[in-house]
Scaffold this motif. Sequence first.
Motif, PDB file in Angstrom:
ATOM      1  N   CYS A 188       0.842  -1.208   0.000  1.00 10.99           N
ATOM      2  CA  CYS A 188       0.000   0.000   0.000  1.00 10.99           C
ATOM      3  C   CYS A 188       0.876   1.256   0.000  1.00 10.99           C
ATOM      4  O   CYS A 188       0.531   2.263  -0.657  1.00 10.99           O
ATOM      5  CB  CYS A 188      -0.957  -0.002   1.193  1.00 10.99           C
ATOM      6  N   VAL A 189       2.006   1.200   0.674  1.00 10.11           N
ATOM      7  CA  VAL A 189       2.919   2.353   0.713  1.00 10.11           C
ATOM      8  C   VAL A 189       3.571   2.532  -0.655  1.00 10.11           C
ATOM      9  O   VAL A 189       3.648   3.645  -1.197  1.00 10.11           O
ATOM     10  CB  VAL A 189       3.977   2.172   1.826  1.00 10.11           C
ATOM     11  N   ARG A 190       4.013   1.404  -1.237  1.00 11.98           N
ATOM     12  CA  ARG A 190       4.628   1.488  -2.569  1.00 11.98           C
ATOM     13  C   ARG A 190       3.613   2.033  -3.589  1.00 11.98           C
ATOM     14  O   ARG A 190       3.931   2.864  -4.430  1.00 11.98           O
ATOM     15  CB  ARG A 190       5.134   0.117  -2.995  1.00 11.98           C
ATOM     16  N   ASP A 191       2.352   1.581  -3.501  1.00 10.60           N
ATOM     17  CA  ASP A 191       1.325   2.054  -4.437  1.00 10.60           C
ATOM     18  C   ASP A 191       1.052   3.550  -4.234  1.00 10.60           C
ATOM     19  O   ASP A 191       0.856   4.292  -5.196  1.00 10.60           O
ATOM     20  CB  ASP A 191       0.025   1.254  -4.270  1.00 10.60           C
ATOM     21  N   ALA A 192       1.034   3.979  -2.983  1.00 11.39           N
ATOM     22  CA  ALA A 192       0.823   5.411  -2.711  1.00 11.39           C
ATOM     23  C   ALA A 192       1.968   6.223  -3.321  1.00 11.39           C
ATOM     24  O   ALA A 192       1.748   7.280  -3.941  1.00 11.39           O
ATOM     25  CB  ALA A 192       0.743   5.655  -1.202  1.00 11.39           C
ATOM     26  N   GLU A 193       3.182   5.714  -3.168  1.00  8.56           N
ATOM     27  CA  GLU A 193       4.342   6.429  -3.717  1.00  8.56           C
ATOM     28  C   GLU A 193       4.305   6.432  -5.249  1.00  8.56           C
ATOM     29  O   GLU A 193       4.690   7.416  -5.882  1.00  8.56           O
ATOM     30  CB  GLU A 193       5.642   5.796  -3.197  1.00  8.56           C
ATOM     31  N   ALA A 194       3.811   5.325  -5.821  1.00 14.57           N
ATOM     32  CA  ALA A 194       3.700   5.268  -7.286  1.00 14.57           C
ATOM     33  C   ALA A 194       2.710   6.329  -7.768  1.00 14.57           C
ATOM     34  O   ALA A 194       2.953   7.029  -8.760  1.00 14.57           O
ATOM     35  CB  ALA A 194       3.259   3.871  -7.719  1.00 14.57           C
ATOM     36  N   GLN A 195       1.608   6.475  -7.040  1.00 17.30           N
ATOM     37  CA  GLN A 195       0.620   7.519  -7.400  1.00 17.30           C
ATOM     38  C   GLN A 195       1.276   8.901  -7.333  1.00 17.30           C
ATOM     39  O   GLN A 195       1.022   9.764  -8.169  1.00 17.30           O
ATOM     40  CB  GLN A 195      -0.562   7.491  -6.424  1.00 17.30           C
ATOM     41  N   MET A 196       2.097   9.096  -6.335  1.00 22.12           N
ATOM     42  CA  MET A 196       2.750  10.406  -6.173  1.00 22.12           C
ATOM     43  C   MET A 196       3.735  10.674  -7.304  1.00 22.12           C
ATOM     44  O   MET A 196       3.835  11.799  -7.806  1.00 22.12           O
ATOM     45  CB  MET A 196       3.459  10.475  -4.805  1.00 22.12           C
ATOM     46  N   LEU A 197       4.445   9.630  -7.716  1.00 22.83           N
ATOM     47  CA  LEU A 197       5.394   9.795  -8.837  1.00 22.83           C
ATOM     48  C   LEU A 197       4.658  10.184 -10.112  1.00 22.83           C
ATOM     49  O   LEU A 197       5.078  11.084 -10.851  1.00 22.83           O
ATOM     50  CB  LEU A 197       6.139   8.477  -9.080  1.00 22.83           C
ATOM     51  N   VAL A 198       3.531   9.494 -10.358  1.00 25.91           N
ATOM     52  CA  VAL A 198       2.746   9.779 -11.568  1.00 25.91           C
ATOM     53  C   VAL A 198       2.208  11.208 -11.519  1.00 25.91           C
ATOM     54  O   VAL A 198       2.254  11.943 -12.512  1.00 25.91           O
ATOM     55  CB  VAL A 198       1.589   8.757 -11.711  1.00 25.91           C
ATOM     56  N   ALA A 199       1.735  11.619 -10.355  1.00 22.43           N
ATOM     57  CA  ALA A 199       1.158  12.974 -10.239  1.00 22.43           C
ATOM     58  C   ALA A 199       2.226  14.044 -10.474  1.00 22.43           C
ATOM     59  O   ALA A 199       1.917  15.149 -10.956  1.00 22.43           O
ATOM     60  CB  ALA A 199       0.527  13.147  -8.857  1.00 22.43           C
ATOM     61  N   ASN A 200       3.472  13.700 -10.134  1.00 18.75           N
ATOM     62  CA  ASN A 200       4.600  14.615 -10.387  1.00 18.75           C
ATOM     63  C   ASN A 200       4.311  16.044  -9.897  1.00 18.75           C
ATOM     64  O   ASN A 200       4.616  17.029 -10.575  1.00 18.75           O
ATOM     65  CB  ASN A 200       4.923  14.611 -11.890  1.00 18.75           C
ATOM     66  N   ALA A 201       3.685  16.134  -8.729  1.00 19.80           N
ATOM     67  CA  ALA A 201       3.288  17.448  -8.211  1.00 19.80           C
ATOM     68  C   ALA A 201       4.499  18.172  -7.629  1.00 19.80           C
ATOM     69  O   ALA A 201       5.458  17.538  -7.201  1.00 19.80           O
ATOM     70  CB  ALA A 201       2.236  17.251  -7.116  1.00 19.80           C
ATOM     71  N   PRO A 202       4.468  19.504  -7.629  1.00 17.37           N
ATOM     72  CA  PRO A 202       5.556  20.250  -6.993  1.00 17.37           C
ATOM     73  C   PRO A 202       5.630  19.958  -5.492  1.00 17.37           C
ATOM     74  O   PRO A 202       4.697  19.375  -4.926  1.00 17.37           O
ATOM     75  CB  PRO A 202       5.195  21.721  -7.237  1.00 17.37           C
ATOM     76  N   LYS A 203       6.717  20.347  -4.871  1.00 18.39           N
ATOM     77  CA  LYS A 203       6.934  20.048  -3.448  1.00 18.39           C
ATOM     78  C   LYS A 203       7.119  21.338  -2.665  1.00 18.39           C
ATOM     79  O   LYS A 203       8.233  21.662  -2.234  1.00 18.39           O
ATOM     80  CB  LYS A 203       8.168  19.154  -3.288  1.00 18.39           C
ATOM     81  N   PRO A 204       6.040  22.086  -2.488  1.00 16.82           N
ATOM     82  CA  PRO A 204       6.158  23.331  -1.717  1.00 16.82           C
ATOM     83  C   PRO A 204       6.353  23.004  -0.232  1.00 16.82           C
ATOM     84  O   PRO A 204       6.247  21.859   0.174  1.00 16.82           O
ATOM     85  CB  PRO A 204       4.793  23.993  -1.935  1.00 16.82           C
ATOM     86  N   TYR A 205       6.609  24.052   0.573  1.00 16.44           N
ATOM     87  CA  TYR A 205       6.550  23.844   2.024  1.00 16.44           C
ATOM     88  C   TYR A 205       5.117  23.510   2.385  1.00 16.44           C
ATOM     89  O   TYR A 205       4.179  24.138   1.875  1.00 16.44           O
ATOM     90  CB  TYR A 205       6.903  25.130   2.779  1.00 16.44           C
ATOM     91  N   LEU A 206       4.952  22.562   3.291  1.00 13.58           N
ATOM     92  CA  LEU A 206       3.615  22.363   3.863  1.00 13.58           C
ATOM     93  C   LEU A 206       3.366  23.492   4.865  1.00 13.58           C
ATOM     94  O   LEU A 206       4.316  24.108   5.364  1.00 13.58           O
ATOM     95  CB  LEU A 206       3.543  21.023   4.581  1.00 13.58           C
ATOM     96  N   PRO A 207       2.101  23.761   5.212  1.00 18.04           N
ATOM     97  CA  PRO A 207       1.840  24.698   6.310  1.00 18.04           C
ATOM     98  C   PRO A 207       2.471  24.163   7.604  1.00 18.04           C
ATOM     99  O   PRO A 207       2.770  22.974   7.718  1.00 18.04           O
ATOM    100  CB  PRO A 207       0.316  24.708   6.433  1.00 18.04           C
ATOM    101  N   MET A 208       2.635  25.029   8.579  1.00 22.85           N
ATOM    102  CA  MET A 208       3.249  24.626   9.856  1.00 22.85           C
ATOM    103  C   MET A 208       2.529  23.419  10.467  1.00 22.85           C
ATOM    104  O   MET A 208       3.154  22.552  11.071  1.00 22.85           O
ATOM    105  CB  MET A 208       3.194  25.803  10.848  1.00 22.85           C
TER     106      MET A 208
END
Length: 398
Positions: free
Chosen positions: A49-69
């Motif tokens: 499930c973790v690998r699949d979540a990471e695969a989704q994130m790779l595909v989305a290729n979203a930018p990596k801004p700072y998260l809010p505090m």
Amino acid sequence: MMFSHLEPYAGDPILSLNEAFQADPRPDKVNLSIGIYFDDAGRIPVLDCVRDAEAQMLVANAPKPYLPMEGSAAMRAEVQKLLFGADSAALRDGRIATLQTVGSSGGLKVGADFLKRWLPGSGVWVSDPSWDNHRAMFEGAGVAVHPYPYYDAATGGLRFDAMCETLRSLPPKSVVLLHACCHNPTGVDLSREQWQALVAIVRERELLPYLDIAYQGYGDGITEDAYAIRLFADAGQSFFVANSFSKSMSVYGERAGALSVVCASAAEADLVLGQMKATVRRNYSSPAIHAAGIVGRVLGDPALRQAWEADVAAMRERILAMRQRLHAVLGQRLPGRDFGYFLTQRGMFSYTGLSPAQVDRLRDEFGVYLVRSGRMCVAGLNSGNVERTAEAMAAVLA
Ligand code: LMR
């Protein structure tokens, strides 16, 4: 010479031991020191499930801004449902302030700093014994730390009456650190009846519980292990919860955790969240976006969630099987001795009652590593090493 006056660091009883294990050249060494779940092949699993979540994130290729505090909104919402239940009244009323934190250690530290600033007269009481870093973390934040009775060395169980007596004697607003499940280091948990009695004492004495839940799902189940959290919430109690996904998602180095504070009203929760954000900014500014992506997806996506729940159940059952095997072999080798505590203690850890000298002998002669307090991480046992670990234990206990 700027730094020559520094005291040498003695090392951490858990992390330094894990480093010593890594450096040990013996091929048949057994790591039962650090609280990490290893699979039956002795590896730290990467859950599908973790690998699949990471695969989704790779595909989305979203930018990596700072998260809010306070971290990712999606992850925080999922954490709240996981801990308090989707139908929680406190959740519905907006009375829970939740932040994504840098592991649950980050949450504990932020919570400790917050307490020092806003409840400066409050000391914190921790179980005797507790996770070594609890004391260090609160003392490091300038909070006075005291013990309350907990483990009964004579029975391998709980000194519940002595614990209650101490808690009844505390001044109002004292902070009581409690392990919601799978107590670290003893594996000794409160029964449901004992939690109910504790809630009554906390209310009567106006104490502030600080629950630490790093092993959710390793005790009796993901929902079952949240029993104490939901009981305190349903009782209308104000309290803290630091929780971790390190073990339950096998994502140790991602530093995935959260801190929640249940408050008397939504307005109070807003105040708490605001000051927690200020505390985060002063510590590490904001938490990790990758951790948020994993946890938010695994908890929020129905298919990934189902797979995760099955993984957690499998990890829990494997640990139970190892407990049973250890118990059986030790019972055969040393008849007449009571090893029942291996079966009653819950989660990753058991307190073996081995002395530091016996622990040293296990390590030196047999390559079996336990923390010197006698704490054993049962999740380091597997079908390939459980028999010889039990034999080695029998040899040092004989
Ligand atoms: C443990 O207790 O072994 C784990 O929680 C790891 C740690 O940071 O001490």
